[in-house]
Scaffold this active site. Structure first.
Site, PDB file in Angstrom:
ATOM      1  N   GLY A  87       0.787  -1.222   0.000  1.00 27.68           N
ATOM      2  CA  GLY A  87       0.000   0.000   0.000  1.00 27.68           C
ATOM      3  C   GLY A  87       0.823   1.277   0.000  1.00 27.68           C
ATOM      4  N   TYR A 146     -14.989  11.295   9.947  1.00 29.05           N
ATOM      5  CA  TYR A 146     -14.318  10.009   9.736  1.00 29.05           C
ATOM      6  C   TYR A 146     -15.330   8.950   9.292  1.00 29.05           C
ATOM      7  CZ  TYR A 146     -10.370   6.836  10.206  1.00 29.05           C
ATOM      8  OH  TYR A 146      -9.351   5.952   9.945  1.00 29.05           O
ATOM      9  N   ILE A 186      -3.490  -0.226   3.715  1.00 32.69           N
ATOM     10  CA  ILE A 186      -4.470  -0.126   2.635  1.00 32.69           C
ATOM     11  C   ILE A 186      -5.807   0.327   3.202  1.00 32.69           C
ATOM     12  CG2 ILE A 186      -5.683  -1.418   0.846  1.00 32.69           C
ATOM     13  CD1 ILE A 186      -3.257  -3.493   1.208  1.00 32.69           C
ATOM     14  N   LYS A 197     -12.358   0.627  10.132  1.00 33.90           N
ATOM     15  CA  LYS A 197     -11.209   0.393  11.012  1.00 33.90           C
ATOM     16  C   LYS A 197     -11.594  -0.472  12.211  1.00 33.90           C
ATOM     17  CE  LYS A 197      -7.954   2.735   8.869  1.00 33.90           C
ATOM     18  NZ  LYS A 197      -6.811   2.033   8.230  1.00 33.90           N
ATOM     19  N   ILE A 209      -1.741  11.987  11.163  1.00 34.49           N
ATOM     20  CA  ILE A 209      -0.572  12.372  10.373  1.00 34.49           C
ATOM     21  C   ILE A 209      -1.056  12.875   9.020  1.00 34.49           C
ATOM     22  CG2 ILE A 209       1.526  11.519   9.243  1.00 34.49           C
ATOM     23  CD1 ILE A 209       1.786   9.489  11.518  1.00 34.49           C
TER      24      ILE A 209
END
Length: 257
Positions: A12, A157, A92, A164, A193
């Site tokens: 990825g 999100y 990924i 996730k 990040i």
């Protein structure tokens, strides 16, 4: 060097700002040989230039969201060139832009399936195929990347948080299935990040600001720091660790406010 004589597959890789690049850099500095996968033949030249700093590294195109035969073909090529590997990084994830920008309740069936297929099921498929073709060395380690939005509601999100959560749960079940073969499976939950993927999250910068203000360390993390945690999980130093979600987020996840 804690990864000397080990081969790590990074799946990825997108660019030098990605967490996958931070993991690759840390693993390489600790002695690992590296193989990479990326999506899109049009990205070949860019990826090959990116990995040129890692001596002996090779990159292979692999659409992890495709049929199993496509993934199997790529993994077989890697095995042919490198032999068995000691670790795989799953970096990924993808969700449709509208499913990140709109309220979660408006997520389409297709968008929900897409996010979970690419971001969570692909890890299961990769683990299964790697085992089927005998790609994994004894005592190998599988690592995936997750985020705090799997357990808490974070603005914009949305469906990625659900994906996730599925990825983290899959990590535990895979750890149980593969543990009898000596294979460990863990997740690293990175702090926010500024990656290319993060640009798709509206007001992402405000999340970084909150982490800087509220986390115990009063700062954000870097891709290199997250990479170091993954390197630890690939190493024999973490031989008793499996089925876990390790947070690399300056401690933000422990805070109540």
């Amino acid at each position: 060097m804690i990864l000397k004589d080990k081969t790590i597959l990074i799946m990825g890789l997108r660019n030098k700002w990605s967490i996958a690049y931070g993991v690759a850099k840390s693993a390489y500095e600790q002695g690992a040989k590296l193989a990479f996968t990326y999506v899109g033949e049009e990205n070949k030249e860019k990826i090959e230039e990116l990995i040129s700093e890692f001596e002996g590294a090779k990159a292979y195109t692999c659409d992890q969201a495709s049929e199993d035969d496509v993934v199997r073909e790529s993994l077989n090529k890697i095995k042919q060139d490198f032999g068995k590997v000691d670790g795989i990084l799953h970096a990924i994830a993808h969700a449709n832009t509208e499913d990140l920008k709109n309220d979660f309740i408006n997520t389409s069936k297709e968008g929900f399936a897409h996010a979970n297929d690419v971001s969570a099921y692909s890890f299961v498929a990769i683990a299964r195929i790697a085992k089927e073709i005998d790609l994994l060395n004894e005592n190998s380690s599988l690592v995936c990347l997750t985020y705090h939005g799997s357990t808490k509601v974070l603005p914009n999100y949305n469906v990625m948080g659900v994906a996730k959560a599925a990825l983290e749960c899959s990590t535990r079940y895979l750890a149980d299935n593969l543990g009898k073969d000596g294979i460990r499976v863990n997740a690293v939950s990175a702090g926010p990040i500024k990656t290319l993927s993060a640009k798709g999250i509206k007001d992402f910068g405000s999340i970084q600001t909150v982490v800087e203000e509220k986390s115990p360390l009063r700062r954000n993390v870097t891709k290199e720091e997250v990479g170091n945690v993954a390197t630890f999980l690939f190493s024999n130093m973490s031989s008793a660790v499996t089925g876990q979600v390790l947070y690399a987020d300056s401690g933000y996840s422990i805070m109540g406010i």
